[in-house]
Design a protein around this motif. Structure first.
Motif, PDB file in Angstrom:
ATOM      1  N   GLY A 167      31.496  50.258  39.673  1.00  6.98           N
ATOM      2  CA  GLY A 167      30.984  50.897  40.864  1.00  6.98           C
ATOM      3  C   GLY A 167      29.837  50.183  41.559  1.00  6.98           C
ATOM      4  N   ARG A 168      29.396  49.064  41.048  1.00  4.14           N
ATOM      5  CA  ARG A 168      28.265  48.388  41.690  1.00  4.14           C
ATOM      6  C   ARG A 168      28.682  47.732  43.015  1.00  4.14           C
ATOM      7  NH1 ARG A 168      28.026  47.688  36.268  1.00  4.14           N
ATOM      8  NH2 ARG A 168      26.156  48.450  35.214  1.00  4.14           N
ATOM      9  N   THR A 169      29.844  47.082  43.012  1.00  6.66           N
ATOM     10  CA  THR A 169      30.339  46.451  44.231  1.00  6.66           C
ATOM     11  C   THR A 169      31.798  46.850  44.434  1.00  6.66           C
ATOM     12  OG1 THR A 169      31.013  44.430  43.048  1.00  6.66           O
ATOM     13  CG2 THR A 169      28.779  44.487  43.989  1.00  6.66           C
ATOM     14  N   TRP A 170      32.246  46.808  45.714  1.00  9.25           N
ATOM     15  CA  TRP A 170      33.572  47.293  46.062  1.00  9.25           C
ATOM     16  C   TRP A 170      34.229  46.358  47.077  1.00  9.25           C
ATOM     17  CZ3 TRP A 170      35.586  52.030  44.212  1.00  9.25           C
ATOM     18  CH2 TRP A 170      34.687  52.799  43.463  1.00  9.25           C
ATOM     19  N   THR A 171      35.550  46.242  46.957  1.00  7.32           N
ATOM     20  CA  THR A 171      36.371  45.583  47.979  1.00  7.32           C
ATOM     21  C   THR A 171      37.523  46.524  48.299  1.00  7.32           C
ATOM     22  OG1 THR A 171      37.706  44.459  46.297  1.00  7.32           O
ATOM     23  CG2 THR A 171      35.789  43.267  47.172  1.00  7.32           C
ATOM     24  N   HIS A 172      38.235  46.252  49.386  1.00  9.40           N
ATOM     25  CA  HIS A 172      39.390  47.089  49.675  1.00  9.40           C
ATOM     26  C   HIS A 172      40.509  46.266  50.307  1.00  9.40           C
ATOM     27  CE1 HIS A 172      39.025  47.471  54.111  1.00  9.40           C
ATOM     28  NE2 HIS A 172      37.721  47.403  53.906  1.00  9.40           N
ATOM     29  N   SER A 173      41.724  46.812  50.194  1.00 10.47           N
ATOM     30  CA  SER A 173      42.894  46.152  50.741  1.00 10.47           C
ATOM     31  C   SER A 173      43.871  47.185  51.272  1.00 10.47           C
ATOM     32  CB  SER A 173      43.594  45.312  49.667  1.00 10.47           C
ATOM     33  OG  SER A 173      44.811  44.757  50.159  1.00 10.47           O
ATOM     34  N   SER A 174      44.544  46.838  52.347  1.00  5.05           N
ATOM     35  CA  SER A 174      45.638  47.651  52.872  1.00  5.05           C
ATOM     36  C   SER A 174      46.912  46.824  53.008  1.00  5.05           C
ATOM     37  CB  SER A 174      45.258  48.242  54.233  1.00  5.05           C
ATOM     38  OG  SER A 174      44.955  47.209  55.158  1.00  5.05           O
ATOM     39  N   ALA A 175      46.940  45.643  52.381  1.00  8.08           N
ATOM     40  CA  ALA A 175      48.072  44.733  52.516  1.00  8.08           C
ATOM     41  C   ALA A 175      49.344  45.368  51.966  1.00  8.08           C
ATOM     42  CB  ALA A 175      47.781  43.424  51.785  1.00  8.08           C
ATOM     43  N   GLY A 176      50.293  45.610  52.839  1.00  5.65           N
ATOM     44  CA  GLY A 176      51.564  46.198  52.445  1.00  5.65           C
ATOM     45  C   GLY A 176      51.617  47.703  52.519  1.00  5.65           C
ATOM     46  N   LEU A 177      50.485  48.356  52.800  1.00  4.84           N
ATOM     47  CA  LEU A 177      50.455  49.826  52.893  1.00  4.84           C
ATOM     48  C   LEU A 177      50.925  50.266  54.272  1.00  4.84           C
ATOM     49  CD1 LEU A 177      47.142  50.762  51.046  1.00  4.84           C
ATOM     50  CD2 LEU A 177      49.456  51.503  50.427  1.00  4.84           C
ATOM     51  N   ALA A 178      52.192  50.023  54.545  1.00  4.53           N
ATOM     52  CA  ALA A 178      52.734  50.346  55.866  1.00  4.53           C
ATOM     53  C   ALA A 178      54.241  50.537  55.757  1.00  4.53           C
ATOM     54  CB  ALA A 178      52.419  49.232  56.857  1.00  4.53           C
ATOM     55  N   TYR A 179      54.746  51.447  56.579  1.00  3.09           N
ATOM     56  CA  TYR A 179      56.187  51.598  56.710  1.00  3.09           C
ATOM     57  C   TYR A 179      56.717  50.547  57.681  1.00  3.09           C
ATOM     58  CZ  TYR A 179      55.573  56.144  54.415  1.00  3.09           C
ATOM     59  OH  TYR A 179      55.275  57.141  53.526  1.00  3.09           O
ATOM     60  N   LYS A 180      58.018  50.485  57.781  1.00  5.91           N
ATOM     61  CA  LYS A 180      58.635  49.501  58.675  1.00  5.91           C
ATOM     62  C   LYS A 180      58.265  49.776  60.127  1.00  5.91           C
ATOM     63  CE  LYS A 180      62.644  48.699  55.683  1.00  5.91           C
ATOM     64  NZ  LYS A 180      64.119  48.835  55.548  1.00  5.91           N
ATOM     65  N   GLU A 181      58.297  48.728  60.918  1.00  6.92           N
ATOM     66  CA  GLU A 181      57.983  48.856  62.338  1.00  6.92           C
ATOM     67  C   GLU A 181      58.913  49.892  62.988  1.00  6.92           C
ATOM     68  OE1 GLU A 181      57.566  46.060  66.344  1.00  6.92           O
ATOM     69  OE2 GLU A 181      58.021  45.163  64.386  1.00  6.92           O
ATOM     70  N   GLY A 182      58.326  50.762  63.791  1.00  4.70           N
ATOM     71  CA  GLY A 182      59.072  51.814  64.448  1.00  4.70           C
ATOM     72  C   GLY A 182      59.014  53.144  63.726  1.00  4.70           C
ATOM     73  N   GLU A 183      58.598  53.144  62.462  1.00  3.85           N
ATOM     74  CA  GLU A 183      58.448  54.390  61.723  1.00  3.85           C
ATOM     75  C   GLU A 183      57.028  54.923  61.893  1.00  3.85           C
ATOM     76  OE1 GLU A 183      59.561  53.869  57.680  1.00  3.85           O
ATOM     77  OE2 GLU A 183      61.582  53.182  58.134  1.00  3.85           O
ATOM     78  N   GLU A 184      56.839  56.211  61.598  1.00  9.34           N
ATOM     79  CA  GLU A 184      55.516  56.808  61.708  1.00  9.34           C
ATOM     80  C   GLU A 184      54.546  56.059  60.801  1.00  9.34           C
ATOM     81  OE1 GLU A 184      53.306  61.183  61.313  1.00  9.34           O
ATOM     82  OE2 GLU A 184      55.445  60.959  60.879  1.00  9.34           O
ATOM     83  N   PRO A 185      53.391  55.655  61.299  1.00 10.37           N
ATOM     84  CA  PRO A 185      52.472  54.852  60.483  1.00 10.37           C
ATOM     85  C   PRO A 185      51.833  55.643  59.353  1.00 10.37           C
ATOM     86  CG  PRO A 185      51.458  55.415  62.574  1.00 10.37           C
ATOM     87  CD  PRO A 185      52.883  55.857  62.675  1.00 10.37           C
ATOM     88  N   VAL A 186      51.447  54.935  58.309  1.00  8.50           N
ATOM     89  CA  VAL A 186      50.701  55.540  57.213  1.00  8.50           C
ATOM     90  C   VAL A 186      49.294  55.870  57.705  1.00  8.50           C
ATOM     91  CG1 VAL A 186      49.731  55.174  54.913  1.00  8.50           C
ATOM     92  CG2 VAL A 186      52.026  54.329  55.450  1.00  8.50           C
ATOM     93  N   LYS A 187      48.886  57.129  57.540  1.00 12.39           N
ATOM     94  CA  LYS A 187      47.574  57.567  58.026  1.00 12.39           C
ATOM     95  C   LYS A 187      46.482  57.394  56.978  1.00 12.39           C
ATOM     96  CE  LYS A 187      49.674  61.122  60.974  1.00 12.39           C
ATOM     97  NZ  LYS A 187      49.784  62.594  61.226  1.00 12.39           N
ATOM     98  N   SER A 188      46.817  57.696  55.719  1.00 12.89           N
ATOM     99  CA  SER A 188      45.804  57.685  54.665  1.00 12.89           C
ATOM    100  C   SER A 188      46.486  57.596  53.316  1.00 12.89           C
ATOM    101  CB  SER A 188      44.955  58.959  54.734  1.00 12.89           C
ATOM    102  OG  SER A 188      43.997  59.003  53.694  1.00 12.89           O
ATOM    103  N   VAL A 189      45.733  57.119  52.324  1.00 15.68           N
ATOM    104  CA  VAL A 189      46.174  57.161  50.935  1.00 15.68           C
ATOM    105  C   VAL A 189      45.551  58.388  50.293  1.00 15.68           C
ATOM    106  CG1 VAL A 189      46.289  55.935  48.747  1.00 15.68           C
ATOM    107  CG2 VAL A 189      46.271  54.649  50.890  1.00 15.68           C
ATOM    108  N   TRP A 190      46.385  59.221  49.683  1.00 15.46           N
ATOM    109  CA  TRP A 190      45.943  60.517  49.174  1.00 15.46           C
ATOM    110  C   TRP A 190      45.813  60.585  47.666  1.00 15.46           C
ATOM    111  CZ3 TRP A 190      44.607  65.523  50.745  1.00 15.46           C
ATOM    112  CH2 TRP A 190      44.427  65.667  52.133  1.00 15.46           C
ATOM    113  N   SER A 191      46.518  59.733  46.935  1.00 14.79           N
ATOM    114  CA  SER A 191      46.502  59.855  45.474  1.00 14.79           C
ATOM    115  C   SER A 191      46.766  58.502  44.841  1.00 14.79           C
ATOM    116  CB  SER A 191      47.545  60.872  45.005  1.00 14.79           C
ATOM    117  OG  SER A 191      48.838  60.537  45.487  1.00 14.79           O
ATOM    118  N   LEU A 192      46.252  58.343  43.612  1.00 14.69           N
ATOM    119  CA  LEU A 192      46.414  57.116  42.848  1.00 14.69           C
ATOM    120  C   LEU A 192      46.779  57.458  41.406  1.00 14.69           C
ATOM    121  CD1 LEU A 192      43.225  55.184  44.016  1.00 14.69           C
ATOM    122  CD2 LEU A 192      45.579  54.686  44.712  1.00 14.69           C
ATOM    123  N   ALA A 193      47.495  56.555  40.750  1.00 14.36           N
ATOM    124  CA  ALA A 193      47.763  56.667  39.319  1.00 14.36           C
ATOM    125  C   ALA A 193      47.967  55.269  38.763  1.00 14.36           C
ATOM    126  CB  ALA A 193      48.994  57.530  39.050  1.00 14.36           C
ATOM    127  N   ALA A 194      47.329  54.991  37.648  1.00 14.68           N
ATOM    128  CA  ALA A 194      47.457  53.697  36.972  1.00 14.68           C
ATOM    129  C   ALA A 194      48.175  53.907  35.657  1.00 14.68           C
ATOM    130  CB  ALA A 194      46.080  53.085  36.737  1.00 14.68           C
TER     131      ALA A 194
END
Length: 360
Positions: A71-98
């Motif tokens: 938690g001291r430092t943070w980076t972020h990425s949205s690479a690939g977090l998108a539907y195909k062109e013409g589809e409704e865009p992704v608005k937010s990420v709501w949940s995670l699981a590892a």
């Protein structure tokens, strides 16, 4: 090596972290992190020690934040977090699981993404979008969101998800195909005679009990349920609770029959704790009976709610239990819910609470 417990707090204005030793008597709070983005869910990956935060909105866009130094430092990425062109865009990420060296992300509008490189790059699990009922899914109050992600800890091909308000779905082949698993859960808002549909239920929270069995619990818009067969059938366990409505559910880390809930007073009565008196409800027998736990919680003028991902347990002995409120207060119990203390307050509205135990 000393043990440290981290409570990971997602809020409308970034991530906060509460830290303590294994006694859990004194807490230190740090944050906000993630540039005060709206964060829906924060998790700690036990295998890697990485902390991830899911967030964004229509203004910021979707992204998953990552900290490799607790938690001291943070980076972020949205690479690939998108539907195909013409589809409704992704608005937010709501949940995670590892799980199984993979990171999963549930998004709005409802869909599933996976990363094999620690959240730097994402790919769409397209099988869910191809389900034949997809065109008939309707949004819940927060939108059409995939908010519950439950990968099986033993079998990487098995995943359960919860979508508001489409219901519970299951895959046994890693996401190529999916089937609804809602038999026995009500949809009271449907027309008379259609209250038990194949899909369309408004699941609020879906969790898996510890152990190797397919024991699931579900808090729904219309009741509380238990499934002993991986969601193929559900049984109501709401008898004895003050309300059939609520959002969060949290399992004990070792006992599959122990579950914690925080019921609210109903969907159209304000969505706060019943009678404005806070209580966490615990079952030790899989929902056959319930006990209200109030010692240390406010018993007057408590007009707060608790959201679907804002309750968690830790894996210490005795287990700790934690929940965060819409008013920005964080409550903790270090004795499995018998006694409570407020360990942080005046935070932004709390979206999620998870825990992470580390050795330092």
């Amino acid at each position: 090596m000393p043990t440290q417990i981290l409570v990971l707090i997602g809020t409308k204005k970034g991530v906060f972290i509460a830290r303590s030793d294994e006694e859990r008597r004194h807490w230190e709070l740090s944050g906000p992190f993630c540039e005060t983005w709206p964060i829906q869910h924060v998790i700690g990956d036990r295998a890697s020690g990485i902390i991830y935060g899911a967030g964004g909105n229509e203004w910021f866009g979707p992204a998953v934040w990552k900290s490799t130094d607790l938690g001291r430092t943070w980076t972020h990425s949205s690479a690939g977090l998108a539907y195909k062109e013409g589809e409704e865009p992704v608005k937010s990420v709501w949940s995670l699981a590892a799980q199984h060296d993979r990171l999963y992300a549930g998004v709005e509008p409802a869909g599933l993404f996976v990363s094999d490189d620690g959240g730097d790059n994402w790919s769409h699990v397209e099988g869910l979008q191809h389900h034949p009922t997809r065109s008939e899914w309707n949004p819940g109050g927060a939108g059409l969101i995939l908010h519950s992600l439950v990968p099986d800890p033993e079998d990487p091909q098995k995943i359960w998800i919860g979508i508001s308000s489409a219901g519970v779905f299951y895959t046994g082949d890693g996401g190529q195909t999916w089937e609804p698993r809602n038999r026995g859960t009500r949809a009271d808002y449907m027309p008379e005679g259609q209250n038990y549909p194949e899909f369309g239920q408004c699941v609020h929270c879906l969790v898996k009990a510890p152990g190797g069995e397919d024991l699931l619990y579900q808090q729904n818009h219309c009741g509380m349920y238990r499934s002993a067969d991986g969601g193929q059938t559900w049984q109501s366990i709401e008898a004895g609770l003050p309300s059939s409505f609520g959002f969060p559910a949290a399992t004990h880390p070792r006992d599959p029959s122990t579950l914690y809930l925080l019921p609210l007073n109903g969907d159209i009565r304000g969505r706060y704790v019943p009678d404005a008196k806070a209580a966490v409800w615990r079952t030790r027998d899989g929902g056959e009976t319930w006990q209200d736990l109030r010692n240390g919680l406010p018993q007057e003028n408590a007009f707060f709610g608790v959201l679907r991902q804002a309750m968690a347990t830790d894996r210490l002995d005795r287990a700790g239990v934690y929940f965060g409120t819409s008013g920005g207060a964080l409550f903790a119990s270090r004795d499995e819910g018998d006694n409570w203390a407020c360990i942080a307050q005046h935070l932004p509205s709390i979206s999620s609470v998870e825990t992470m135990v580390v050795q330092q």
